[in-house]
Enzyme design. Structure first.
Site, mmCIF file in Angstrom:
data_model
loop_
_atom_site.group_PDB
_atom_site.id
_atom_site.type_symbol
_atom_site.label_atom_id
_atom_site.label_comp_id
_atom_site.label_asym_id
_atom_site.label_seq_id
_atom_site.Cartn_x
_atom_site.Cartn_y
_atom_site.Cartn_z
ATOM 1 N N LYS A 180 -58.176 21.136 12.752
ATOM 2 C CA LYS A 180 -57.138 20.457 13.395
ATOM 3 C C LYS A 180 -57.277 19.036 13.141
ATOM 4 C CE LYS A 180 -54.695 23.144 16.996
ATOM 5 N NZ LYS A 180 -54.095 23.133 18.328
ATOM 6 N N LYS A 211 -54.882 32.870 8.485
ATOM 7 C CA LYS A 211 -54.291 33.624 9.537
ATOM 8 C C LYS A 211 -52.751 33.163 9.513
ATOM 9 C CE LYS A 211 -54.984 30.367 13.444
ATOM 10 N NZ LYS A 211 -55.301 30.081 14.656
ATOM 11 N N LYS A 248 -48.066 29.227 13.263
ATOM 12 C CA LYS A 248 -46.752 28.705 13.221
ATOM 13 C C LYS A 248 -46.898 27.255 12.824
ATOM 14 C CE LYS A 248 -48.085 28.007 18.000
ATOM 15 N NZ LYS A 248 -48.556 28.938 18.957
HETATM 16 P P1 TYM Z 1 -53.077 30.238 20.991
HETATM 17 O O1 TYM Z 1 -51.937 29.524 21.511
HETATM 18 O O2 TYM Z 1 -53.051 29.552 19.283
HETATM 19 O O3 TYM Z 1 -52.661 31.680 20.520
HETATM 20 C C1 TYM Z 1 -52.541 32.663 21.631
HETATM 21 C C2 TYM Z 1 -53.150 33.832 21.417
HETATM 22 O O4 TYM Z 1 -52.797 34.482 20.217
HETATM 23 C C3 TYM Z 1 -53.831 34.861 19.401
HETATM 24 N N1 TYM Z 1 -53.602 34.466 17.905
HETATM 25 C C4 TYM Z 1 -53.415 35.512 16.828
HETATM 26 N N2 TYM Z 1 -53.886 36.970 17.049
HETATM 27 C C5 TYM Z 1 -53.902 37.571 15.679
HETATM 28 N N3 TYM Z 1 -53.280 36.951 14.517
HETATM 29 C C6 TYM Z 1 -52.888 35.780 14.468
HETATM 30 N N4 TYM Z 1 -52.683 35.112 13.252
HETATM 31 C C7 TYM Z 1 -53.092 34.877 15.904
HETATM 32 N N5 TYM Z 1 -52.826 33.607 15.984
HETATM 33 C C8 TYM Z 1 -53.018 33.484 17.211
HETATM 34 C C9 TYM Z 1 -54.928 33.642 19.848
HETATM 35 O O5 TYM Z 1 -56.277 34.428 19.246
HETATM 36 C C10 TYM Z 1 -54.645 33.812 21.244
HETATM 37 O O6 TYM Z 1 -55.436 34.702 21.931
HETATM 38 N N6 TYM Z 1 -56.997 27.995 22.898
HETATM 39 C C11 TYM Z 1 -55.916 29.028 23.123
HETATM 40 C C12 TYM Z 1 -55.282 29.247 24.220
HETATM 41 C C13 TYM Z 1 -55.852 29.067 25.486
HETATM 42 C C14 TYM Z 1 -56.660 30.090 26.133
HETATM 43 C C15 TYM Z 1 -57.282 29.900 27.295
HETATM 44 C C16 TYM Z 1 -57.020 31.296 25.722
HETATM 45 C C17 TYM Z 1 -56.047 27.959 26.353
HETATM 46 N N7 TYM Z 1 -56.813 28.425 27.467
HETATM 47 C C18 TYM Z 1 -58.153 30.631 27.915
HETATM 48 C C19 TYM Z 1 -57.755 32.167 26.365
HETATM 49 C C20 TYM Z 1 -58.210 31.877 27.341
HETATM 50 C C21 TYM Z 1 -55.086 28.952 21.699
HETATM 51 O O7 TYM Z 1 -54.869 28.011 21.242
HETATM 52 O O8 TYM Z 1 -54.326 29.912 21.581
#
Ligand code: TYM
Length: 344
Positions: free
Chosen positions: A128, A210, A213
């Site tokens: 990032k 991966k 978005k």
């Molecule tokens: P975020 O918002 O980027 O993504 C949400 C969830 O989707 C999963 N994910 C994917 N899984 C498979 N293939 C992909 N291409 C893919 N892209 C995203 C992510 O692994 C995630 O589970 N930091 C976290 C949000 C968060 C969080 C938390 C998660 C904040 N606090 C506490 C768990 C526990 C994030 O940015 O996810």
């Protein structure tokens, strides 16, 4: 909601606390098929067996500059989309992170138990900060302390996420163990819950990355709200290879990714998929993958549009969820402040 079914009867007749689940998703931009298959689907499946707490991680989203009006709109839309995907506020606690101030409070305390070196090693920070070189703010750097706070606040036993969050989960465990080591058992040390299938859905145009978005090329990802015709078109332009044989193998990242998606949407094994497309070209396969994804997403999209027509209801659901979450969070904050020597 809270504690509604939280006690389970065991064979010996005693009762024990059901395992607790926490997870969250950022409302930055729109939700992708990767988010759904890698994480959200698992949230939905866990609701009957566990005490689940889910949130939109809007505090996390502001580590990248957001337009305020858009952020609010994206957060509500995401909330509706998650309910449409099967997150059930009658079974689980579901709210917006910013509505429970304890997340920010615990995050500050935990940031003093997180080392500079640890944060410097986080690949998400490196990615990032490369993408937003003009705004490498302190929040982007300490983001994992906030994520640890989200999880530890609720004493979560398991955290369903996609593979890209594994490193943050490991750091969360280290922080919990470090704190427990100094002050005695305070936090449950959480386990990641990462399914083998679709834990890392790939970028359709560059399967070494991966699906995300934030990729500038919209053809590289499928959005949950993409029209069926758009979905079909995006799959048709997905990168494959020159072998023209549908099989799961090393060096076939594009086809492997499509097979993972198809398997996740239909429940078919790789073997069954290989049989189904033996002697057929990639064109047929891509069409089938697109159709399988449309079949999963269409009912979600219909429900999503219905839910968005009643904004007041969505706000009420979030407020009720936040109230239940705040009650659990308060117990942890109380304990932590006492141990560290802070007055309330
Ligand atoms: P975020 O918002 O980027 O993504 C949400 C969830 O989707 C999963 N994910 C994917 N899984 C498979 N293939 C992909 N291409 C893919 N892209 C995203 C992510 O692994 C995630 O589970 N930091 C976290 C949000 C968060 C969080 C938390 C998660 C904040 N606090 C506490 C768990 C526990 C994030 O940015 O996810």
């Amino acid at each position: 909601m809270e504690n509604q079914n939280s006690k389970t009867n065991t064979a010996s007749g005693t009762t024990e606390r059901r395992k607790r689940i926490f997870s969250a998703i950022q409302p930055s931009g729109q939700m992708t098929l990767g988010n759904y298959l890698g994480a959200i689907r698992n949230w939905v499946d866990m609701q009957d067996e566990f005490d689940c707490i889910f949130a939109t991680a809007n505090l996390h989203a502001i580590t990248v500059r957001q337009d305020p009006k858009k952020l609010r709109e994206n957060t509500v839309n995401l909330f509706a989309l998650l309910i449409a995907s099967g997150v059930d506020p009658e079974k689980s606690i579901f709210f917006h992170q910013s509505m429970v101030p304890a997340h920010a409070e615990l995050s500050w305390v935990l940031s003093t138990f997180t080392q500079f070196g640890e944060l410097s090693r986080m690949t998400q920070f490196k990615d990032k900060s490369a993408r937003h070189a003009d705004n490498i703010n302190a929040g982007l750097f300490t983001y994992p302390s906030l994520m640890a706070a989200d999880i530890l606040l609720y004493q979560a036993d398991m955290v369903p996420v996609g593979d890209d969050q594994r490193q943050h989960l490991e750091l969360t465990r280290d922080i919990a163990e470090r704190f427990n080591g100094i002050y005695g058992k305070t936090f449950v040390v959480p386990e990641p819950y990462i399914k083998r299938n679709a834990a890392r859905v790939r970028n359709l145009l560059d399967p070494s990355k991966k699906m995300s978005k934030s990729d500038p090329n919209t053809k590289s990802f499928i959005l949950m709200v993409d029209e069926p015709a758009t979905i079909m078109k995006k799959f048709r332009s997905a990168v494959t290879d020159s072998e023209a044989c549908v099989r799961y193998a090393e060096g076939k990242d594009g086809i492997n990714n499509l097979m993972e998606i198809y398997s996740a949407c239909t429940g078919k094994s790789y073997e069954q998929i290989e049989d189904e497309f033996r002697g057929k070209g990639y064109g047929d396969f891509k069409t089938a993958v697109g159709e399988a994804v449309v079949a999963v997403l269409e009912p979600i999209q219909i429900r999503y549009r219905e839910l968005l027509s009643d904004r007041k209801h969505l706000d009420e659901v979030a407020a009720k969820g936040a109230e239940a979450a705040a009650r659990i969070a308060a117990r942890t904050i109380e304990k932590v402040y006492k141990k560290v020597g802070l007055m309330r």
